[in-house]
Design a protein around this motif. Structure first.
Motif, PDB file in Angstrom:
ATOM      1  N   LYS A 166       0.839  -1.200   0.000  1.00  0.00           N
ATOM      2  CA  LYS A 166       0.000   0.000   0.000  1.00  0.00           C
ATOM      3  C   LYS A 166       0.875   1.251   0.000  1.00  0.00           C
ATOM      4  N   LEU A 167       0.544   2.208  -0.850  1.00  0.00           N
ATOM      5  CA  LEU A 167       1.301   3.455  -0.935  1.00  0.00           C
ATOM      6  C   LEU A 167       1.070   4.304   0.309  1.00  0.00           C
ATOM      7  N   GLU A 168       2.116   4.989   0.739  1.00  0.00           N
ATOM      8  CA  GLU A 168       1.970   5.919   1.867  1.00  0.00           C
ATOM      9  C   GLU A 168       1.022   7.058   1.501  1.00  0.00           C
ATOM     10  N   GLU A 169       1.124   7.527   0.267  1.00  0.00           N
ATOM     11  CA  GLU A 169       0.201   8.550  -0.236  1.00  0.00           C
ATOM     12  C   GLU A 169      -0.342   8.081  -1.579  1.00  0.00           C
ATOM     13  N   GLU A 170      -1.669   8.101  -1.735  1.00  0.00           N
ATOM     14  CA  GLU A 170      -2.267   7.668  -2.986  1.00  0.00           C
ATOM     15  C   GLU A 170      -1.838   8.596  -4.126  1.00  0.00           C
ATOM     16  N   LEU A 171      -1.825   8.040  -5.323  1.00  0.00           N
ATOM     17  CA  LEU A 171      -1.496   8.798  -6.520  1.00  0.00           C
ATOM     18  C   LEU A 171      -2.728   8.877  -7.418  1.00  0.00           C
ATOM     19  N   ILE A 172      -2.943  10.040  -8.018  1.00  0.00           N
ATOM     20  CA  ILE A 172      -4.086  10.276  -8.886  1.00  0.00           C
ATOM     21  C   ILE A 172      -3.610  10.230 -10.334  1.00  0.00           C
ATOM     22  N   ILE A 173      -4.305   9.449 -11.172  1.00  0.00           N
ATOM     23  CA  ILE A 173      -4.022   9.508 -12.610  1.00  0.00           C
ATOM     24  C   ILE A 173      -4.563  10.841 -13.106  1.00  0.00           C
ATOM     25  N   ARG A 174      -3.705  11.617 -13.742  1.00  0.00           N
ATOM     26  CA  ARG A 174      -4.048  13.021 -14.009  1.00  0.00           C
ATOM     27  C   ARG A 174      -5.391  13.194 -14.718  1.00  0.00           C
ATOM     28  N   PRO A 175      -6.285  14.004 -14.130  1.00  0.00           N
ATOM     29  CA  PRO A 175      -7.488  14.419 -14.844  1.00  0.00           C
ATOM     30  C   PRO A 175      -7.182  15.675 -15.665  1.00  0.00           C
ATOM     31  N   THR A 176      -6.142  16.387 -15.242  1.00  0.00           N
ATOM     32  CA  THR A 176      -5.561  17.562 -15.880  1.00  0.00           C
ATOM     33  C   THR A 176      -4.296  17.848 -15.070  1.00  0.00           C
ATOM     34  N   SER A 177      -3.411  18.701 -15.559  1.00  0.00           N
ATOM     35  CA  SER A 177      -2.055  18.717 -14.976  1.00  0.00           C
ATOM     36  C   SER A 177      -1.653  19.997 -14.249  1.00  0.00           C
ATOM     37  N   GLU A 178      -2.616  20.877 -13.970  1.00  0.00           N
ATOM     38  CA  GLU A 178      -2.239  22.137 -13.324  1.00  0.00           C
ATOM     39  C   GLU A 178      -1.401  21.926 -12.067  1.00  0.00           C
ATOM     40  N   THR A 179      -1.816  21.003 -11.209  1.00  0.00           N
ATOM     41  CA  THR A 179      -1.140  20.879  -9.910  1.00  0.00           C
ATOM     42  C   THR A 179       0.280  20.355 -10.035  1.00  0.00           C
ATOM     43  N   ILE A 180       0.498  19.339 -10.842  1.00  0.00           N
ATOM     44  CA  ILE A 180       1.849  18.796 -10.986  1.00  0.00           C
ATOM     45  C   ILE A 180       2.754  19.776 -11.718  1.00  0.00           C
ATOM     46  N   ILE A 181       2.194  20.536 -12.651  1.00  0.00           N
ATOM     47  CA  ILE A 181       3.007  21.494 -13.403  1.00  0.00           C
ATOM     48  C   ILE A 181       3.379  22.687 -12.534  1.00  0.00           C
ATOM     49  N   TRP A 182       2.421  23.190 -11.725  1.00  0.00           N
ATOM     50  CA  TRP A 182       2.758  24.350 -10.905  1.00  0.00           C
ATOM     51  C   TRP A 182       3.695  23.991  -9.752  1.00  0.00           C
ATOM     52  N   SER A 183       3.663  22.750  -9.318  1.00  0.00           N
ATOM     53  CA  SER A 183       4.661  22.334  -8.327  1.00  0.00           C
ATOM     54  C   SER A 183       6.058  22.313  -8.957  1.00  0.00           C
ATOM     55  N   THR A 184       6.107  22.060 -10.264  1.00  0.00           N
ATOM     56  CA  THR A 184       7.377  22.068 -10.994  1.00  0.00           C
ATOM     57  C   THR A 184       7.832  23.485 -11.304  1.00  0.00           C
ATOM     58  N   TYR A 185       6.886  24.343 -11.724  1.00  0.00           N
ATOM     59  CA  TYR A 185       7.243  25.727 -12.062  1.00  0.00           C
ATOM     60  C   TYR A 185       7.878  26.452 -10.877  1.00  0.00           C
ATOM     61  N   LYS A 186       7.529  26.031  -9.675  1.00  0.00           N
ATOM     62  CA  LYS A 186       8.135  26.645  -8.491  1.00  0.00           C
ATOM     63  C   LYS A 186       9.665  26.555  -8.543  1.00  0.00           C
ATOM     64  N   ASN A 187      10.174  25.474  -9.137  1.00  0.00           N
ATOM     65  CA  ASN A 187      11.625  25.286  -9.249  1.00  0.00           C
ATOM     66  C   ASN A 187      12.229  26.067 -10.409  1.00  0.00           C
ATOM     67  N   TRP A 188      11.391  26.505 -11.337  1.00  0.00           N
ATOM     68  CA  TRP A 188      11.890  27.162 -12.543  1.00  0.00           C
ATOM     69  C   TRP A 188      11.844  28.687 -12.456  1.00  0.00           C
ATOM     70  N   ILE A 189      11.038  29.222 -11.551  1.00  0.00           N
ATOM     71  CA  ILE A 189      10.757  30.659 -11.561  1.00  0.00           C
ATOM     72  C   ILE A 189      11.292  31.316 -10.291  1.00  0.00           C
ATOM     73  N   ASN A 190      12.141  32.302 -10.482  1.00  0.00           N
ATOM     74  CA  ASN A 190      12.640  33.117  -9.365  1.00  0.00           C
ATOM     75  C   ASN A 190      12.483  34.600  -9.641  1.00  0.00           C
ATOM     76  N   SER A 191      12.719  34.993 -10.885  1.00  0.00           N
ATOM     77  CA  SER A 191      12.747  36.402 -11.252  1.00  0.00           C
ATOM     78  C   SER A 191      11.854  36.634 -12.462  1.00  0.00           C
ATOM     79  N   TYR A 192      11.521  37.904 -12.715  1.00  0.00           N
ATOM     80  CA  TYR A 192      10.749  38.257 -13.910  1.00  0.00           C
ATOM     81  C   TYR A 192      11.505  37.850 -15.182  1.00  0.00           C
ATOM     82  N   ARG A 193      12.828  37.698 -15.058  1.00  0.00           N
ATOM     83  CA  ARG A 193      13.626  37.274 -16.208  1.00  0.00           C
ATOM     84  C   ARG A 193      13.330  35.830 -16.618  1.00  0.00           C
ATOM     85  N   ASP A 194      12.720  35.047 -15.724  1.00  0.00           N
ATOM     86  CA  ASP A 194      12.364  33.660 -16.030  1.00  0.00           C
ATOM     87  C   ASP A 194      11.006  33.557 -16.723  1.00  0.00           C
TER      88      ASP A 194
END
Length: 546
Positions: A166-194
């Motif tokens: 059993k997984l410690e945290e369940e995983l959802i098969i994406r119904p759409t990807s806003e949440t996984i993408i914005w968790s990733t964008y957090k690592n890509w964006i620091n400045s207006y130059r990005d």
């Protein structure tokens, strides 16, 4: 003498078979009766006729539109039901149409500065919990992965889920990807130059639909989803509207589907969006189909995932976002907008095979001569960028091929027989009108090129005329109820409240499709709500929809 009669009848029958197969069923049946007196000939040709009739034996649209659609999707080899409930198998011919859509849209996205990326199929459940409105909108449609391993059952009955995995945290098969993408964008964006980030992905998604229909509504479907990040509200809003117009241009210029562009009511917005923009098409049964949407997400997802940047004034701010997508639902729009009781009618810009050439010959020597003649025509058509198939396979009769290609919506059919070979001519049939003509082979390639554009324009104009003839303005709720039963788009006044919108939906099954961007002066003039009598700022577009 009897043998000679059979042979002559056989030759005569072939001529009539080729001529009449694509005509009405009554003529085909009469032809069968004519042959029945000669058993050998009847058996030989009736088998072919029955095969061709099975290909084209579609339920008529006027009798049962829903069944007509289901029949056509299957008989035209576009898709079929899969062993997995609610999912479909897209067959090669159907996927070839989707590939053309994908290729054209991908080029349009890249021309506006977007790039492709890919994000995970599985999303941690906690990610969906971060944006409350978003998770509420999709919670009932989510497929959940709870375990990561199977094992053999001890009784030998097969595999079972390993309870220890059993997984410690369940995983959802994406119904759409806003949440996984914005968790990733957090690592890509620091400045207006990005910024801006202009990403798109081609992917599959899963939404647990209980009532499914091939292409229109399936549990798993293919789509593209754009996700962009911006430094200002104005830039994000402009992006969302720009991409809607990209969708509109694609629908009209390539799919030949006229669409109405507009903004959704609050009730119909994408979960988590501040505004949802839509393109709406009208199908031949008078129902609307949402063909594509683009969403202005504001700063909702940036705040949920703490995506901030340092602006030009050295101040910290949250990023502004959009998302937008179209799916294999476009295949349904293509089918239901143009096709007829004979099968698919495909716009040449999206047809996998734009031109098919079929030879009719008496013997191998004649076929060789036709092959040699057609070879040059095929080469010139391909030089003009036209996709062409020369079908000289001997495992199917020409009449069967005619029925098959007509069913599959090939825009132009060319035929060369023995007499055509002698006269240096070809028969041309256009799928949209089923009109035939005979032309000289000289210059036929340029003629076909122009004919394809004429077919593209003709089927768009036909769809536009139908759409425009089925837009109605009503002022009373009684008029509305009467008209909604007949179908079409209805422009009516609405007081702007979700309560009135909900009541109309409950009582009539009609929804507000959008507040159209383009409207005449009368539609933009304030009035009174047809249900409540309260003030209304403008007319909005209602319809029953898929």
């Amino acid at each position: 003498m009897f043998t000679k009669t059979i042979r002559r009848l056989n030759e005569h029958a072939e001529t009539f078979f080729f001529r009449f197969l694509s005509c009405t069923k009554m003529e085909i049946v009469g032809f069968c009766v004519f042959l029945q007196s000669q058993n050998k000939v009847y058996i030989k040709y009736n088998r072919i006729i029955v095969m061709a009739k099975e290909l084209k034996d579609l339920t008529k649209r006027s009798e049962n539109y829903s069944q007509w659609y289901n029949d056509l999707v299957v008989k035209a080899d576009l898709a079929e039901q899969s062993p997995v409930r609610g999912c479909m198998v897209i067959k090669p011919y159907g996927y070839a149409i989707w590939e053309k859509m994908q290729r054209i849209l991908d080029d349009m996205f890249k021309a506006t500065g977007h790039v492709n990326a890919y994000f995970p199929l599985l999303i941690p459940k906690s990610y969906l919990s971060r944006e409350a409105e978003h998770v509420e909108g999709f919670a009932k449609e989510c497929a959940v992965v709870t375990h990561y391993r199977l094992k053999n059952a001890e009784d030998g009955s097969g595999v079972i889920v390993d309870p220890a995995a059993k997984l410690e945290e369940e995983l959802i098969i994406r119904p759409t990807s806003e949440t996984i993408i914005w968790s990733t964008y957090k690592n890509w964006i620091n400045s207006y130059r990005d910024l801006p980030i202009l990403c798109n992905q081609w992917a599959n998604v899963m939404r647990w639909e209980m009532r499914t229909r091939l292409f229109l509504r399936t549990a798993e479907f293919l789509w593209q989803e754009g996700h962009t990040a911006h430094a200002t509200r104005e830039e994000a809003e402009a992006e969302a509207q720009k991409m809607l117009h990209v969708y509109g241009d694609f629908a009209e210029k390539y799919m030949a589907v006229p669409v109405i562009k507009g903004v959704k009511s609050a009730n119909e917005r994408f979960a988590g969006a501040l505004d949802t923009y839509t393109i709406e098409g009208l199908m031949q049964d008078g129902k609307a189909l949402q063909c594509g949407t683009s969403h202005f997400l504001g700063q909702n997802f940036a705040k949920a995932f703490n995506v901030q940047f340092v602006d030009k004034n050295n101040k910290l701010d949250y990023v502004w976002a959009t998302s937008w997508g179209v799916s294999t639902r476009l295949m349904g729009a293509l089918i239901m907008t143009h096709s007829d009781d004979n099968g698919l009618v495909l716009p040449p810009h999206l047809a996998p095979i734009q031109v098919v050439i079929v030879p009719i010959y008496k013997n191998d020597e004649q076929l060789k001569q036709i092959d040699a003649k057609v070879e040059g025509i095929v080469a010139k058509l391909r030089e003009l960028g036209i996709s062409v198939k020369y079908d000289n396979a001997d495992n199917k009769r020409p009449g069967f091929k005619f029925a098959d290609y007509e069913l599959k919506g090939v825009p132009v059919r060319l035929v060369m027989g023995g007499r055509d070979l002698e006269n240096n001519t070809m028969e041309i049939m256009r799928r949209d009108t089923l009109e035939k003509e005979t032309r000289a082979c000289e210059g036929i390639e340029e003629y076909v090129k122009n004919l394809l554009e004429d077919i593209q324009n003709n089927i768009y104009q036909k769809a536009l005329n139908y759409r425009n003839a089925h837009i109605y303005k009503v002022d009373t709720y009684d008029e509305f109820k009467e008209q909604i039963e007949k179908g079409g788009f209805i422009l009516a006044h609405w007081d702007g409240t979700p309560e009135t919108e909900d009541r109309i939906k409950e009582e009539t099954k009609a929804t507000i499709r959008c507040l159209p961007f383009e409207a005449d002066e009368e539609s933009l003039t304030p009035g009174v709500d047809m249900v409540t009598g309260k003030p209304s700022a403008r007319r909005v577009l209602f319809a029953r929809a898929y």
